[in-house]
Design a protein around this motif. Structure first.
Motif, PDB file in Angstrom:
ATOM      1  N   UNK A 284       0.922  -1.337  -0.013  1.00  0.00           N
ATOM      2  CA  UNK A 284      -0.215   0.186  -0.182  1.00  0.00           C
ATOM      3  C   UNK A 284       0.923   1.101   0.088  1.00  0.00           C
ATOM      4  N   UNK A 285       2.227   1.326   0.350  1.00  0.00           N
ATOM      5  CA  UNK A 285       3.083   1.977   0.672  1.00  0.00           C
ATOM      6  C   UNK A 285       3.459   2.274  -0.999  1.00  0.00           C
ATOM      7  N   UNK A 286       3.666   2.136  -1.794  1.00  0.00           N
ATOM      8  CA  UNK A 286       4.161   1.706  -3.236  1.00  0.00           C
ATOM      9  C   UNK A 286       3.174   2.123  -3.895  1.00  0.00           C
ATOM     10  N   UNK A 306       7.862   5.135  -2.934  1.00  0.00           N
ATOM     11  CA  UNK A 306       7.776   4.868  -2.364  1.00  0.00           C
ATOM     12  C   UNK A 306       6.794   5.792  -0.801  1.00  0.00           C
ATOM     13  N   UNK A 307       6.374   5.395   0.261  1.00  0.00           N
ATOM     14  CA  UNK A 307       5.128   6.594   1.152  1.00  0.00           C
ATOM     15  C   UNK A 307       6.173   7.236   2.164  1.00  0.00           C
ATOM     16  N   UNK A 308       6.715   7.503   2.627  1.00  0.00           N
ATOM     17  CA  UNK A 308       7.838   7.755   3.017  1.00  0.00           C
ATOM     18  C   UNK A 308       7.473   8.724   4.261  1.00  0.00           C
ATOM     19  N   UNK A 311       9.358  11.695   5.505  1.00  0.00           N
ATOM     20  CA  UNK A 311       9.152  13.181   4.661  1.00  0.00           C
ATOM     21  C   UNK A 311       7.490  13.372   4.301  1.00  0.00           C
ATOM     22  N   UNK A 312       6.707  12.443   4.187  1.00  0.00           N
ATOM     23  CA  UNK A 312       5.533  13.289   4.448  1.00  0.00           C
ATOM     24  C   UNK A 312       4.455  13.008   2.650  1.00  0.00           C
ATOM     25  N   UNK A 313       5.213  12.262   1.663  1.00  0.00           N
ATOM     26  CA  UNK A 313       4.670  11.849   0.247  1.00  0.00           C
ATOM     27  C   UNK A 313       5.428  10.616  -0.324  1.00  0.00           C
ATOM     28  N   UNK A 314       4.720  10.226  -1.273  1.00  0.00           N
ATOM     29  CA  UNK A 314       5.296   9.011  -2.423  1.00  0.00           C
ATOM     30  C   UNK A 314       6.749   9.651  -3.340  1.00  0.00           C
ATOM     31  N   UNK A 315       7.811   8.910  -2.822  1.00  0.00           N
ATOM     32  CA  UNK A 315       9.103   9.996  -3.306  1.00  0.00           C
ATOM     33  C   UNK A 315       9.802   8.660  -3.963  1.00  0.00           C
ATOM     34  N   UNK A 316      10.868   9.099  -5.132  1.00  0.00           N
ATOM     35  CA  UNK A 316      11.672   8.102  -5.640  1.00  0.00           C
ATOM     36  C   UNK A 316      12.423   7.040  -5.591  1.00  0.00           C
ATOM     37  N   UNK A 365      17.830   1.308   2.260  1.00  0.00           N
ATOM     38  CA  UNK A 365      17.545   1.125   3.853  1.00  0.00           C
ATOM     39  C   UNK A 365      16.610   1.961   4.064  1.00  0.00           C
ATOM     40  N   UNK A 366      16.591   3.996   3.725  1.00  0.00           N
ATOM     41  CA  UNK A 366      15.676   4.171   4.976  1.00  0.00           C
ATOM     42  C   UNK A 366      13.830   3.753   4.914  1.00  0.00           C
ATOM     43  N   UNK A 367      13.440   3.532   3.596  1.00  0.00           N
ATOM     44  CA  UNK A 367      12.822   2.509   2.921  1.00  0.00           C
ATOM     45  C   UNK A 367      12.269   1.432   3.893  1.00  0.00           C
TER      46      UNK A 367
END
Ligand code: GAP
Length: 494
Positions: A284-286, A306-308, A311-316, A365-367
């Motif tokens: 759901x976060x991809x 991915x919805x980080x 950061x509060x939004x979807x990012x590449x 790693x962050x994701x």
């Protein structure tokens, strides 16, 4: 135990930064000198997590296939590489500077933030005052990624950007990191200038012919490599999401142009499944995001985002690109080497087209950390309410697989624990911990994602059995020491 509630731990970049530092995953670089912007160091756990992701990528991209080979090309390449790739002439971001504070911004990001404060109607109103159709669309979509300095400046003027007169006029800023090589006095000249690679794939193109000939490859086939890349990013305040030194996991798939659209879809699915099945990321976060605006040589481009929470939004996280024959064609032109391919079955000679999959390892790693780290409230077996921070990471990704914990600091238990740990060390990354209550030690391991804790108690000295606690269920099994390695091997791969 019964889970009462569970919520993601990482909800801001500050929490991500401090959690990673406190728990020994990621440290700011050169901290004792006050830090070094947008560069990070990986501690024991962070390093192991990164290596585990890398190994799983290599496994799925090469080990489990017959058509993709690995490569480790040098970071330094002939400077002409970057002329041919177009990086020296056009690899840049748009820079803008606050004249008073001298703080520098990526102009597209600064203006996007401003446009984000506008309603849909206000954006449409701004768009009507612009002449160029593609610029109007950028405003309405609040995406200025591909805007030129002139286009950004026009948007700023038309939208009455606050304090416009306090900023410099936007301009292009080259992102390549330049250095020099050879015996010099340190001055960078046209003769000794070299560039730290801005993407790993150029080393793949330069080795296309070597790999084709040495391994007698037939199209379609791919070359994959993991390695460092360097970019002089203008502003990099997003923790490890955007740094000046980072790692990429890139694969270039060489094929006949007629196969591009079919293979593009195939690779999109392969890559999305890797995040879901192999890394265990919440689907759901991809999402896929197709690019609206393509480079002139590209026929398709799609990001996996991915919805980080930080950061509060979807990012590449990954880019998948159909790059045509641009790369090999240009390297053929600039080097004078023939890089075409002869198909013996069809008698056709052509420059192979390239399908690229390009992952940011640090972003992965962050994701993974964000996706697996939870604050959990649960009911203990005695009915009491309890809390823990738990990293419910896939066992294959966990930095430490097993913790060995003597129930007390009594010498007999310490000796037995060291003996058990020595046995396990040959198979897994383990950790020995004897400080604090057993409950606290379980919590420490839960937080760094250790799937199993092995406790040595006084009974162990009589029955040669240990208690194995599962991170996710907190259930405990009594296992004989002679069966322990097999028990863990089976469960860690389940
Ligand atoms: N060869 C194609 C290429 O380099 P890109 O979109 O510029 O394409 C690919 O980069 C991936 O590299 C991105 O999806 C991102 O995950 C990662 N990446 C790019 N710049 C980065 C940076 N400054 N810091 C961390 N990761 C970065």
């Amino acid at each position: 135990m019964t889970e009462i509630s569970s919520k993601p731990k990482i909800t801001s970049l500050d929490i991500a930064r401090s959690w990673c530092k406190e728990n020994g995953f990621i440290f700011p670089s050169s901290e004792i000198y006050g830090g070094f912007a947008a560069v990070y160091d990986y501690g024991h756990y962070g390093y192991l997590l990164k290596e585990n992701i890398k190994k799983l990528w290599e496994k799925s991209m090469s080990q489990e296939r017959n058509d993709v080979l690995l490569l480790d090309s040098a970071i330094f390449m002939h400077p002409k590489t970057w002329d041919a790739s177009g990086h020296l002439s056009s690899f840049s971001d748009v820079l803008i500077e606050d004249k008073k504070t001298h703080v520098r911004y990526r102009a597209d990001h600064l203006v996007e933030d401003w446009l984000n404060s506008k309603t849909k109607e206000e954006l449409e109103q701004i768009a009507t005052q612009l002449t160029n159709e593609s610029v109007k669309e950028m405003v309405v979509k609040r995406n200025l990624d591909k805007a030129t300095p002139e286009e950004i400046y026009e948007i700023m003027k038309v939208s009455k950007f606050p304090g416009l007169e306090n900023y410099t006029v936007p301009r292009n800023f080259g992102l390549m990191v330049k250095s020099n090589l050879g015996v010099t006095d340190g001055t960078i000249t046209d003769e000794n200038a070299v560039y730290l690679r801005a993407e790993t794939c150029q080393g793949i193109y330069l080795n296309f012919k070597n790999v084709l000939q040495s391994y007698r490859m037939k199209l379609p086939f791919g070359i994959a490599q993991v390695g460092k890349a360097f970019r002089n990013e203008i502003v990099a305040r997003q923790f490890i999401f955007r740094t000046r030194e980072f790692e990429q996991m890139e694969m270039q798939y060489f094929l006949h142009p007629s196969m591009m659209s079919q293979k593009f879809e195939e690779w999109k699915n392969i890559r999305m499944n890797w995040y879901i099945e192999t890394l265990g990321i919440n689907p759901k976060r991809l999402r896929f995001r197709d690019h609206d605006k393509l480079a002139h040589y590209a026929s398709a481009a799609c990001d996996i985002e991915y919805k980080f929470g930080s950061i509060g939004e979807f990012k590449e996280v990954e880019g998948i690109h159909a790059r045509g024959d641009w790369d090999l064609g240009n390297h053929q032109k600039f080097s004078g080497e023939n890089l075409d391919y002869f198909d013996q079955e069809t008698n056709e000679r052509f420059i192979p087209h390239v399908l690229e999959t390009s992952v940011g390892l640090n972003r992965c790693v962050m994701m993974v950390i964000e996706d697996s780290l939870y604050e959990e409230e649960f009911k203990d077996t005695d009915g009491s309410k309890n809390f823990r921070t738990v990293m419910k990471i896939k066992k294959t990704l966990a930095p430490i697989k097993v913790a060995v914990l003597p129930l007390s600091k009594k010498m007999e238990l310490q000796n037995k624990s060291i003996e058990v740990q020595s046995m396990l060390k040959t198979h897994f990354f383990t950790q020995y911990d004897e400080t604090g209550s057993i409950g606290k030690r379980y919590r420490r391991q839960d937080e760094i994602g250790t799937p199993y804790c092995v406790t040595i108690d006084f009974e162990t000295l009589n029955d040669n059995c240990v208690t194995v606690r599962d991170r996710d269920t907190m259930k405990q099994d009594r296992v004989s020491i002679s069966d322990l390695t097999d028990y863990l091997l089976v469960n860690l791969n389940s």
